[in-house]
Design a protein around this motif. Structure first.
Motif, PDB file in Angstrom:
ATOM      1  N   UNK A 161      44.730  21.483 -53.409  1.00 33.24           N
ATOM      2  CA  UNK A 161      43.493  21.094 -53.950  1.00 33.24           C
ATOM      3  C   UNK A 161      43.271  21.874 -55.443  1.00 33.24           C
ATOM      4  N   UNK A 162      43.596  23.047 -55.419  1.00 31.77           N
ATOM      5  CA  UNK A 162      43.258  23.676 -56.689  1.00 31.77           C
ATOM      6  C   UNK A 162      44.234  23.402 -57.665  1.00 31.77           C
ATOM      7  N   UNK A 163      45.337  23.045 -57.566  1.00 28.24           N
ATOM      8  CA  UNK A 163      46.437  22.319 -58.581  1.00 28.24           C
ATOM      9  C   UNK A 163      46.144  21.000 -58.876  1.00 28.24           C
ATOM     10  N   UNK A 164      45.616  20.280 -58.138  1.00 32.42           N
ATOM     11  CA  UNK A 164      45.116  18.849 -58.307  1.00 32.42           C
ATOM     12  C   UNK A 164      44.014  18.987 -59.231  1.00 32.42           C
ATOM     13  N   UNK A 165      42.930  19.733 -59.130  1.00 32.43           N
ATOM     14  CA  UNK A 165      41.709  20.156 -59.889  1.00 32.43           C
ATOM     15  C   UNK A 165      42.279  20.459 -61.263  1.00 32.43           C
ATOM     16  N   UNK A 166      43.363  21.266 -61.373  1.00 33.63           N
ATOM     17  CA  UNK A 166      43.735  21.927 -62.738  1.00 33.63           C
ATOM     18  C   UNK A 166      44.400  20.629 -63.546  1.00 33.63           C
ATOM     19  N   UNK A 167      45.085  19.909 -62.810  1.00 30.82           N
ATOM     20  CA  UNK A 167      45.702  18.511 -63.413  1.00 30.82           C
ATOM     21  C   UNK A 167      44.612  17.635 -63.871  1.00 30.82           C
ATOM     22  N   UNK A 168      43.241  17.404 -63.287  1.00 27.92           N
ATOM     23  CA  UNK A 168      42.023  16.641 -63.802  1.00 27.92           C
ATOM     24  C   UNK A 168      41.781  17.275 -64.953  1.00 27.92           C
ATOM     25  N   UNK A 237      50.625  15.919 -52.162  1.00 30.54           N
ATOM     26  CA  UNK A 237      51.678  16.530 -53.252  1.00 30.54           C
ATOM     27  C   UNK A 237      51.891  15.250 -54.132  1.00 30.54           C
ATOM     28  N   UNK A 238      51.938  14.038 -53.899  1.00 32.01           N
ATOM     29  CA  UNK A 238      52.133  13.076 -54.976  1.00 32.01           C
ATOM     30  C   UNK A 238      50.897  12.888 -55.797  1.00 32.01           C
ATOM     31  N   UNK A 239      49.880  13.019 -55.118  1.00 29.71           N
ATOM     32  CA  UNK A 239      48.627  12.998 -56.029  1.00 29.71           C
ATOM     33  C   UNK A 239      48.532  14.018 -57.023  1.00 29.71           C
ATOM     34  N   UNK A 240      49.091  15.375 -56.583  1.00 32.77           N
ATOM     35  CA  UNK A 240      49.023  16.476 -57.364  1.00 32.77           C
ATOM     36  C   UNK A 240      49.946  16.354 -58.588  1.00 32.77           C
ATOM     37  N   UNK A 241      51.050  15.888 -58.173  1.00 29.75           N
ATOM     38  CA  UNK A 241      52.293  15.458 -59.389  1.00 29.75           C
ATOM     39  C   UNK A 241      51.638  14.625 -60.201  1.00 29.75           C
ATOM     40  N   UNK A 242      50.871  13.612 -59.938  1.00 32.71           N
ATOM     41  CA  UNK A 242      50.394  12.490 -60.756  1.00 32.71           C
ATOM     42  C   UNK A 242      49.198  13.143 -61.877  1.00 32.71           C
ATOM     43  N   UNK A 243      48.555  13.923 -61.131  1.00 32.03           N
ATOM     44  CA  UNK A 243      47.279  14.568 -62.140  1.00 32.03           C
ATOM     45  C   UNK A 243      47.927  15.538 -62.969  1.00 32.03           C
ATOM     46  N   UNK A 244      49.041  16.398 -62.656  1.00 30.59           N
ATOM     47  CA  UNK A 244      49.578  17.285 -63.520  1.00 30.59           C
ATOM     48  C   UNK A 244      50.347  16.269 -64.641  1.00 30.59           C
ATOM     49  N   UNK A 245      51.099  15.461 -64.221  1.00 34.66           N
ATOM     50  CA  UNK A 245      51.948  14.541 -65.290  1.00 34.66           C
ATOM     51  C   UNK A 245      50.830  13.948 -66.150  1.00 34.66           C
ATOM     52  N   UNK A 246      49.698  13.486 -65.538  1.00 37.09           N
ATOM     53  CA  UNK A 246      48.633  13.080 -66.600  1.00 37.09           C
ATOM     54  C   UNK A 246      48.050  14.127 -67.298  1.00 37.09           C
ATOM     55  N   UNK A 247      47.816  15.265 -66.942  1.00 30.20           N
ATOM     56  CA  UNK A 247      47.200  16.383 -67.876  1.00 30.20           C
ATOM     57  C   UNK A 247      48.400  16.760 -68.974  1.00 30.20           C
ATOM     58  N   UNK A 248      49.732  16.833 -68.573  1.00 34.35           N
ATOM     59  CA  UNK A 248      50.697  16.984 -69.409  1.00 34.35           C
ATOM     60  C   UNK A 248      50.922  16.153 -70.545  1.00 34.35           C
ATOM     61  N   UNK A 249      50.927  14.783 -70.174  1.00 33.85           N
ATOM     62  CA  UNK A 249      50.787  13.857 -71.280  1.00 33.85           C
ATOM     63  C   UNK A 249      49.884  13.803 -72.078  1.00 33.85           C
ATOM     64  N   UNK A 250      48.663  14.112 -71.659  1.00 35.16           N
ATOM     65  CA  UNK A 250      47.425  14.078 -72.528  1.00 35.16           C
ATOM     66  C   UNK A 250      47.392  15.273 -73.555  1.00 35.16           C
TER      67      UNK A 250
END
Length: 257
Positions: A161-168, A237-250
């Motif tokens: 939950x915390x890591x997903x929030x970091x990605x967002x 975990x897939x949701x978390x990876x997607x959020x982090x990937x989006x954060x990295x790209x931006x």
């Protein structure tokens, strides 16, 4: 700057900000206290529980009743870890010191995730043992089938939950905007989609609903969810990876501001 130096820098940032420390402390205290209280109330009302509810009574899940509010604190923690630097303007200094933005984000996530995992595991085990003590004869033991998996899964769930929030937060940068999206998503939209017959099958695949399956030991009566505990955590975990990937790209595409 070497990765080890970046990690030390991120650790210093996190522990020097009072708000991040307080949110983690709040996650532990609220989850354990509320879980203990509800476990005690459940034990006192167990004799009045309908037979159908007794068939699917899950003492492990009862001890995690405070996880909803603990989850709220973990969301705030994840958002603050990332967005504090944007709101204070420190992001310019950070990216000047660590121009490799992938390294910068990975180290920030690694430090925050390790801290969230430590707090999450302590919280999950404390909530379980205190909750079972309150449930007395109706409680479960850590050695019972599926219980250790559920308790460890509770700690992993809080971490994700915390890591997903970091990605967002990495995508949105603004703490208010991030919290303004994450709070309704987890506490309103997810509940609505998961409890309305027309959208229930969609709601099952949202990160919180899928991930929370890991904490379930006794299946609910009539539950037809098409995946098990570990698969549910995998979906989260897939949701978390997607959020982090989006954060990295931006993060790579935008100027520091």
């Amino acid at each position: 700057m070497a990765a080890a130096q970046v990690i030390r820098s991120e650790w210093t940032k996190i522990r020097s900000v009072a708000s991040t420390v307080w949110t983690l402390s709040l996650a532990l205290v609220v989850t354990v206290a509320l879980g203990t209280l509800i476990s005690a109330l459940t034990d006192s009302q167990f004799g009045h529980m309908p037979a159908r509810e007794r068939l699917s009574f899950d003492p492990t899940v009862i001890s995690f009743a405070g996880m909803t509010l603990g989850q709220l604190a973990m969301i705030v923690f994840g958002v603050l870890v990332v967005s504090n630097e944007y709101s204070t303007g420190m992001i310019r200094v950070s990216l000047a010191a660590v121009p490799r933005r992938g390294t910068f984000l990975a180290c920030k996530v690694a430090v925050a995730a390790a801290l969230a995992l430590a707090v999450g595991m302590v919280t999950a085990f404390a909530a379980f043992f205190l909750g079972q003590a309150m449930l007395g004869a109706h409680g479960a033991g850590i050695g019972d089938p599926g219980v250790l998996r559920a308790v460890c899964g509770g700690g992993l769930y809080m971490t994700l939950i915390a890591v997903f929030s970091m990605g967002v937060a990495a995508m949105l940068r603004s703490p208010m905007l991030s919290l303004g999206i994450l709070m309704p998503f987890f506490f309103l939209i997810s509940n609505i989609l998961g409890n309305v017959d027309a959208t229930k099958k969609i709601g099952r695949f949202l990160p919180d609903q899928a991930g929370s399956r890991i904490m379930q030991v006794v299946p609910r009566v009539g539950d037809d969810t098409p995946y098990g505990p570990w698969a549910g955590l995998g979906i989260m975990a897939l949701w978390v990876v997607a959020a982090l990937a989006g954060g990295y790209v931006l993060l790579r595409r935008r100027d520091a501001q």
